[in-house]
Every structure is written in C-alpha cells, then in structure tokens.
Design an enzyme around this catalytic site. Structure first.
Site, short mmCIF file in Angstrom:
data_model
loop_
_atom_site.label_atom_id
_atom_site.label_comp_id
_atom_site.label_asym_id
_atom_site.label_seq_id
_atom_site.Cartn_x
_atom_site.Cartn_y
_atom_site.Cartn_z
N HIS A 149 69.86 68.72 20.33
CA HIS A 149 68.85 69.67 20.82
C HIS A 149 68.90 69.89 22.34
O HIS A 149 68.14 70.70 22.86
CB HIS A 149 67.45 69.23 20.42
CG HIS A 149 66.92 68.09 21.25
ND1 HIS A 149 67.34 66.81 21.10
CD2 HIS A 149 66.02 68.08 22.26
CE1 HIS A 149 66.71 66.04 21.96
NE2 HIS A 149 65.91 66.78 22.69
C1 UD1 Z 1 61.31 68.97 24.48
C2 UD1 Z 1 61.53 68.09 25.71
C3 UD1 Z 1 62.69 67.15 25.46
C4 UD1 Z 1 62.50 66.36 24.17
C5 UD1 Z 1 62.30 67.35 23.03
C6 UD1 Z 1 62.11 66.71 21.69
C7 UD1 Z 1 61.01 69.11 27.90
C8 UD1 Z 1 61.61 69.72 29.10
N1 UD1 Z 1 61.87 68.90 26.88
O1 UD1 Z 1 62.47 69.80 24.33
O2 UD1 Z 1 62.78 66.23 26.53
O3 UD1 Z 1 63.64 65.58 23.93
O4 UD1 Z 1 61.14 68.15 23.34
O5 UD1 Z 1 62.03 67.66 20.70
O6 UD1 Z 1 59.84 68.83 27.87
N2 UD1 Z 1 59.55 74.92 18.88
C9 UD1 Z 1 59.07 75.14 17.61
N3 UD1 Z 1 58.02 74.38 17.18
C10 UD1 Z 1 57.44 73.42 17.95
C11 UD1 Z 1 57.95 73.23 19.25
C12 UD1 Z 1 59.01 73.98 19.70
O7 UD1 Z 1 59.56 75.98 16.87
O8 UD1 Z 1 56.50 72.76 17.49
C13 UD1 Z 1 60.69 75.73 19.35
C14 UD1 Z 1 60.25 76.84 20.24
O9 UD1 Z 1 60.88 77.99 19.86
C15 UD1 Z 1 60.72 76.40 21.62
C16 UD1 Z 1 61.87 75.46 21.32
O10 UD1 Z 1 61.58 74.90 20.05
O11 UD1 Z 1 61.11 77.46 22.42
C17 UD1 Z 1 62.01 74.38 22.34
O12 UD1 Z 1 60.77 73.66 22.52
P1 UD1 Z 1 60.40 73.01 23.94
O13 UD1 Z 1 59.19 72.17 23.87
O14 UD1 Z 1 60.40 74.06 24.98
O15 UD1 Z 1 61.64 72.09 24.26
P2 UD1 Z 1 62.45 71.07 23.37
O16 UD1 Z 1 63.84 71.58 23.30
O17 UD1 Z 1 61.76 70.74 22.09
#
Ligand code: UD1
Length: 374
Positions: A220
């Site tokens: 990820h």
């Molecule tokens: C975040 C953390 C990372 C951690 C990871 C675990 C930061 C900078 N990054 O990254 O350190 O390892 O979480 O997962 O804080 N999304 C969903 N559903 C959700 C949450 C997110 O569909 O419940 C999708 C969204 O489209 C979003 C993407 O996942 O744009 C990324 O989510 P985001 O929280 O921005 O970053 P992660 O890649 O999950």
C-alpha cells in the site's frame, strides 16, 4: 513541565486514533486505563477517545473497534480521505474544535499517520502536553509522509514512549532529555499476544487452503502502488517467482484503484478485501511467508517467527531485521530469489525482541500516572 494533579482530580487524556494501524496500538492503552481505574480509585484517569475518521470503512476501521474491544469513540472528527494537506487540515480543524469544547491535561498520539501529526500540533499549540507512543523511530527516508510525521511529532512531544533502545538514542541525538524518554516496548505486540488464541479463519479460507503452503502479500505504500508501472513490475516478479504457490492478497483500497488498471490475473493469486484483525493475523500465522511494504506487519511476523520480506529501501524498525524475521528488498530483482527461499523454508530464525512482551500498555499508563499525580 508537568502540572501535577491532586488525587481528587481526574487525569484527563485525549487518546487519538485515526487509521488502521493506530487501532492495534491504542487498544492496549485503553484496556490498561480501564484496569488502572478499577484498581486505583484515588488516581482516576478520564480518557476521551477521539477517532479522526482518517479511515472510515468497516474494513479499515469498524471491524477493528469490534474485534479489539475498543469502546465507541467519544468523538469522531469525520476527516475522511484527501490529499496530504487536505486530510491533515481537516483533522486539525476538527480537533481544534474538540479542544475548545474540552481541554485535557494530555493528548496521547500513536504511530506515524497524518492523524498523529495533526493532533499533536493542535494540542501543543493549545497548551496541552503531548505523549507520543512509538516515538523516535526513523527510516531516514524523507520521501515518506510517515517519516515527516514522525519527525515533526517528536519535535513537539513532551513524553516519548519507545519500542527500542535505538529509538531512544535517536531522540537523545535530536536533543531531547533522557528524562522524557521511556523505553516501554510495543503496544502492537500487546494486541497480538492478547488475541493469539482468538484468531479467526476467514470465510474464504477453504479446506484446500488449510493443507497447502501459501504466501501472504500486502502492498500500500505510495512508492510501490501509486503508478501502474511500478505496481506491475513488483507483481510480475512476485507471480513469476511464486510459480504455483498460492498467494493471498488482502488488497488495500489505495492499491485497488491502480491494480484495476493492470489487467493482471493469475490462477494462484487470490485477491480479497482488507481483512479484519483476527482474520488477517490468522492468515499470516498459517502462511509460509509474507511479502509486504508495511511496517507493523514486520513486527508481527518477527514475533510469530514467520518469514517476511519488505519491499522498501529502508526501515524505521531495524530490530525486525537484527532480531526478527524481516529482510529488506531494495530492488525488484531481489524478490524472486527470496520468494524461492521462503518456499524452500530456508529462512533465518527470529529471536525475541527486548520489551516486546505484551505488557507495554500497562507500562505506559503506570508511567503517566507517576508523572502526573503528586
Ligand atoms: C495511511 C497511513 C499509512 C498507514 C496506512 C494503513 C498516512 C500518511 N498514511 O495510508 O502510514 O500505513 O494508512 O492503511 O497517514 N480509503 C478507503 N477507506 C478507508 C480509508 C481509506 O477506501 O476507510 C481509501 C481512500 O480512497 C484513500 C486511500 O484509501 O484515498 C488512502 O487512504 P489514506 O488514509 O489517505 O492513506 P493510506 O494509504 O491508507
């Protein structure tokens, strides 16, 4: 620096959790507060659990609350997804409002996600002391948002709770005082030990899988999954090296968006939705090896002595390499030979990691109580 409470006053702590890896880290602290309160009626802690809403799906958040026995949050800031600045800004605005409504004595943040950074800044500016759990770890890789989150959070933290001696040394080198640093171990491992007997077989886990060796894959990190070219390069290498060894790939929503463009299929690749904690750890525990770019998983596989390779140039958790079962993969070409080693069961054995004993939550709570009550 420490205000000092009288025994008749309650010690008010905001506990911040926002993204998936935070939930395993905060649960043992909540449980340790509950047992402390039951034991010491004259030194009560009043926690306020704040979910920033950085992760919001049932898969990424809800199931973790249920399985890890985390109470309903007192407040959900509903920040949701967005660019780095948008997401961080949403969390900051939401938490600032929460502090206007009620100011605690201390704000406790965990890990290195945007929620960690955002709430630490807001608390500090509001004159609230900050405690950081998993402080002091450093990858040296400034291209990762997590590294910036760690450094900025630590620069304004009052009490550092560390997972390793090295993390403490990093903080000392940055000019922090040894009196602020507490080497307590790893709360993620508290959660692992607390749940080892409760692991659950996922619904997709057929009888056939029970008897066959398989690998687990998670990816990820933006550097690995945000462009189709890079993701394809990694996937092709893994699929070729694994040959007919089955691969279970619980796919992060971030990865799914790009993966859909690759048009990649293989009979031995099983893609599943992100798994709840107990199901994920079940799948990991019964695998012959894990290929990942996560930090937390390298800690769990090290404790379980499951072979693990991390597709990253660096790690902020070097103890998973020196003591644990983790190996870093700096170039895609290294993936193939290492997967072959996993399949042939030729992997190093992990040894135990100092202080990762399942009792970290209690050490954190005892330390805070000693610091605060006169
Ligand atoms: C975040 C953390 C990372 C951690 C990871 C675990 C930061 C900078 N990054 O990254 O350190 O390892 O979480 O997962 O804080 N999304 C969903 N559903 C959700 C949450 C997110 O569909 O419940 C999708 C969204 O489209 C979003 C993407 O996942 O744009 C990324 O989510 P985001 O929280 O921005 O970053 P992660 O890649 O999950």
């Amino acid at each position: 620096m420490i205000p000092g409470l009288h025994r008749e006053e309650k010690f008010c702590i905001d506990l911040i959790a926002g993204a998936r890896p935070n939930f395993m880290k905060i649960a043992p602290i909540i449980h340790a507060i509950q047992s402390h309160n039951a034991e010491f009626v004259d030194r009560q802690i009043a926690p306020r659990l704040i979910h920033t809403g950085q992760h919001y799906d049932q898969n990424m958040s809800g199931s973790f609350f249920e399985q890890l026995n985390i109470p309903e949050p007192d407040l959900n800031l509903g920040a949701g997804s967005g660019s780095q600045a948008v997401q961080t800004g949403q969390i900051m605005t939401g938490y600032e409002q929460a502090l206007i409504e009620k100011k605690p004595h201390l704000c406790l943040v965990v890990g290195d996600v945007n929620s960690t950074l955002a709430c630490a800044i807001v608390a500090k500016k509001a004159g609230v002391l900050v405690a950081h759990v998993e402080a002091g770890i450093r990858s040296g890789d400034w291209s990762m948002p997590e590294e910036i989150n760690r450094i900025v959070t630590d620069s304004i933290t009052n009490f550092f709770f560390t997972t390793s001696e090295l993390a403490g040394d990093n903080l000392l080198k940055a000019g922090h005082s040894s009196e602020q640093i507490f080497f307590v171990g790893n709360t993620m491992i508290d959660s692992l030990y607390a749940n080892l007997e409760k692991l659950k077989m996922p619904a997709f886990f057929t009888d056939d899988l029970k008897n066959k060796p398989y690998l687990v894959l998670t990816l990820h990190r933006p550097a690995n999954v945000d462009t189709p070219e890079k993701l394809k390069e990694i996937m092709v290498e893994i699929l070729n090296a694994a040959q007919d060894t089955h691969i279970i790939f619980p796919m992060h929503p971030r990865t799914r968006k790009i993966f859909a463009q690759l048009n990649l299929q293989a009979p031995h690749l099983q893609i599943v939705d992100p798994l709840p904690y107990l199901e994920f750890m079940f799948v990991v525990r019964n695998s012959i090896g894990v290929v990942t770019d996560s930090g937390g998983i390298t800690e769990e596989t090290s404790v379980l002595n499951i072979p693990c390779m991390t597709i990253r140039d660096s790690t902020e958790r070097p103890e998973t390499i020196t003591f644990g079962s983790n190996v870093l993969v700096r170039s895609t070409k290294e993936i193939g030979p290492l997967i072959s080693k996993m399949i042939c069961r030729e992997w190093k054995q992990a040894s135990s990691i100092p202080m990762w004993d399942g009792k970290t939550g209690r050490r954190i709570v005892d330390t805070l109580v000693d610091l605060y009550f006169q």
